[in-house]
Design a protein around this motif. Sequence first.
Motif, PDB file in Angstrom:
ATOM      1  N   LEU A 101      60.875  53.580  74.592  1.00 14.96           N
ATOM      2  CA  LEU A 101      60.571  54.721  73.739  1.00 14.96           C
ATOM      3  C   LEU A 101      59.075  54.952  73.610  1.00 14.96           C
ATOM      4  CD1 LEU A 101      61.430  56.902  71.680  1.00 14.96           C
ATOM      5  CD2 LEU A 101      61.396  55.112  69.930  1.00 14.96           C
ATOM      6  N   ILE A 102      58.315  53.881  73.372  1.00 16.65           N
ATOM      7  CA  ILE A 102      56.906  54.069  73.056  1.00 16.65           C
ATOM      8  C   ILE A 102      56.118  54.526  74.279  1.00 16.65           C
ATOM      9  CG2 ILE A 102      56.088  51.700  73.472  1.00 16.65           C
ATOM     10  CD1 ILE A 102      54.613  52.056  70.702  1.00 16.65           C
ATOM     11  N   ARG A 103      56.503  54.045  75.466  1.00 16.54           N
ATOM     12  CA  ARG A 103      55.810  54.502  76.673  1.00 16.54           C
ATOM     13  C   ARG A 103      56.178  55.953  76.975  1.00 16.54           C
ATOM     14  NH1 ARG A 103      56.179  50.497  81.546  1.00 16.54           N
ATOM     15  NH2 ARG A 103      58.386  50.815  81.127  1.00 16.54           N
ATOM     16  N   ALA A 104      57.470  56.296  76.840  1.00 13.57           N
ATOM     17  CA  ALA A 104      57.896  57.670  77.086  1.00 13.57           C
ATOM     18  C   ALA A 104      57.275  58.623  76.068  1.00 13.57           C
ATOM     19  CB  ALA A 104      59.422  57.768  77.042  1.00 13.57           C
ATOM     20  N   TYR A 105      57.144  58.156  74.816  1.00 14.55           N
ATOM     21  CA  TYR A 105      56.573  59.018  73.788  1.00 14.55           C
ATOM     22  C   TYR A 105      55.093  59.262  74.049  1.00 14.55           C
ATOM     23  CZ  TYR A 105      56.395  61.266  69.224  1.00 14.55           C
ATOM     24  OH  TYR A 105      56.277  62.185  68.219  1.00 14.55           O
ATOM     25  N   TRP A 106      54.393  58.229  74.559  1.00 18.74           N
ATOM     26  CA  TRP A 106      52.980  58.437  74.919  1.00 18.74           C
ATOM     27  C   TRP A 106      52.870  59.514  75.994  1.00 18.74           C
ATOM     28  CZ3 TRP A 106      50.650  57.163  79.773  1.00 18.74           C
ATOM     29  CH2 TRP A 106      49.270  57.450  79.819  1.00 18.74           C
ATOM     30  N   GLN A 107      53.749  59.469  76.982  1.00 20.61           N
ATOM     31  CA  GLN A 107      53.712  60.486  78.035  1.00 20.61           C
ATOM     32  C   GLN A 107      54.006  61.870  77.458  1.00 20.61           C
ATOM     33  OE1 GLN A 107      56.174  58.003  81.114  1.00 20.61           O
ATOM     34  NE2 GLN A 107      54.824  59.345  82.268  1.00 20.61           N
ATOM     35  N   ALA A 117      46.441  52.504  75.103  1.00 20.40           N
ATOM     36  CA  ALA A 117      45.988  51.462  74.184  1.00 20.40           C
ATOM     37  C   ALA A 117      45.639  52.048  72.815  1.00 20.40           C
ATOM     38  CB  ALA A 117      44.786  50.729  74.772  1.00 20.40           C
ATOM     39  N   ALA A 118      44.918  53.165  72.792  1.00 17.94           N
ATOM     40  CA  ALA A 118      44.556  53.800  71.520  1.00 17.94           C
ATOM     41  C   ALA A 118      45.794  54.337  70.809  1.00 17.94           C
ATOM     42  CB  ALA A 118      43.551  54.924  71.764  1.00 17.94           C
ATOM     43  N   PHE A 119      46.718  54.881  71.591  1.00 22.89           N
ATOM     44  CA  PHE A 119      47.969  55.408  71.033  1.00 22.89           C
ATOM     45  C   PHE A 119      48.763  54.298  70.341  1.00 22.89           C
ATOM     46  CE2 PHE A 119      52.548  55.926  71.880  1.00 22.89           C
ATOM     47  CZ  PHE A 119      52.816  57.098  71.197  1.00 22.89           C
ATOM     48  N   PRO A 166      52.664  50.109  60.597  1.00 22.15           N
ATOM     49  CA  PRO A 166      53.966  50.165  61.281  1.00 22.15           C
ATOM     50  C   PRO A 166      55.114  50.613  60.400  1.00 22.15           C
ATOM     51  CG  PRO A 166      53.318  47.893  60.883  1.00 22.15           C
ATOM     52  CD  PRO A 166      52.126  48.742  60.547  1.00 22.15           C
ATOM     53  N   GLY A 167      55.060  50.312  59.105  1.00 24.80           N
ATOM     54  CA  GLY A 167      56.161  50.689  58.229  1.00 24.80           C
ATOM     55  C   GLY A 167      56.350  52.184  58.116  1.00 24.80           C
ATOM     56  N   ARG A 168      55.270  52.926  58.231  1.00 24.74           N
ATOM     57  CA  ARG A 168      55.355  54.385  58.113  1.00 24.74           C
ATOM     58  C   ARG A 168      55.456  55.086  59.454  1.00 24.74           C
ATOM     59  NH1 ARG A 168      51.210  56.267  53.259  1.00 24.74           N
ATOM     60  NH2 ARG A 168      52.011  54.849  51.648  1.00 24.74           N
ATOM     61  N   ASP A 169      55.292  54.320  60.532  1.00 24.37           N
ATOM     62  CA  ASP A 169      55.338  54.944  61.850  1.00 24.37           C
ATOM     63  C   ASP A 169      56.790  55.159  62.274  1.00 24.37           C
ATOM     64  OD1 ASP A 169      53.553  55.510  64.396  1.00 24.37           O
ATOM     65  OD2 ASP A 169      55.409  54.531  65.066  1.00 24.37           O
TER      66      ASP A 169
END
Length: 325
Positions: free
Chosen positions: A63-69, A81-83, A91-94
């Motif tokens: 999910l996190i790699r696809a969301y960065w794209q 890395a910045a993302f 993390p609790g609110r992300d």
Amino acid sequence: MRARDTATLSAQFAEIAAHPARHVVISAEPLCELDEDSVRYLAGFCGAATVTVGFVWRPLPDLIRAYWQEWVRHGSGEDFAAFLAGRLLDPGRDRLLNPSATLEPFAAAFGREAIRILSYPDCLEAGGNLLDGLLAAGGLSAINPAPRVVHPSPPLAVSEVARALTLIAHTHVPRPPGLPGCLVDAVAGAAETAVCAHAIALAGTETRTFTLDQGVAPFGSLHAQFSATWRDRMDATRAFDAEAGRVARLTVPDPAWLLHPDAVPTLHQLFAALCGLPRAPDPAAKLAREVTELRAALTAMRRSASWRLTAPLRRVAALRPGGDD
């Protein structure tokens, strides 16, 4: 929704209500970003309708790699890395790291029993597709759509080139009128051209691997919390349970590829081509041309009458007191 445009939403829901269909599916990724006030505002337009909230759970590493794209697709210039770092700070609110942050506003507005969670990998492993899975979660029959892939994730190097081009675009004021609306699609479409292929190849020369251990904080605690709160609302849990404590490695482009001597000139050449701008001169070719022009000027000067007439003066100027000349 965020603008609270009541007139537009009222007209849209009135049109839906007038339709003879008994069931309506509303699907949009931005719905996952709504806070509780906005969800309650949306609920006010649903009237007495029975609402089922379908949510697709996906393993965090994918999910996190696809969301960065996808983030890059929508114009972000952040490298991976910045993302990732920005999300780890809270993390609790992300909403990627903690999907409960997405579901809680809907549970508050529509009731916890309205929530149905579909496991992305379990659905695909069972031979289904997300649409039919979501329809089934809402008590509807499958429609068996023709198989097709919508907006597939491009190669990571394509996203990285588009990210770098986005940063170049930020330096152009005003915005070039020919700048493509989506640079990811533009790069993918031009991938076979020489300049774009070279940029993509360079972007793939430097990579960085991140180790994501889902057994440590904050990942382990967030996974356990989600399981305790929402497990009974999930249609399948095999893939979800397999993620607990799994160690994943994410290999992504490293911005260090921009240090390659060809990288920046190639990117500016590609940017000009995609925007329809005049091609920027190649620095090496420009220097070679200037050297050639300078040599030609010196040769012409040495052949001139004035050069020959001033030769005695140059010889006198070259004499050194006490020297042999």
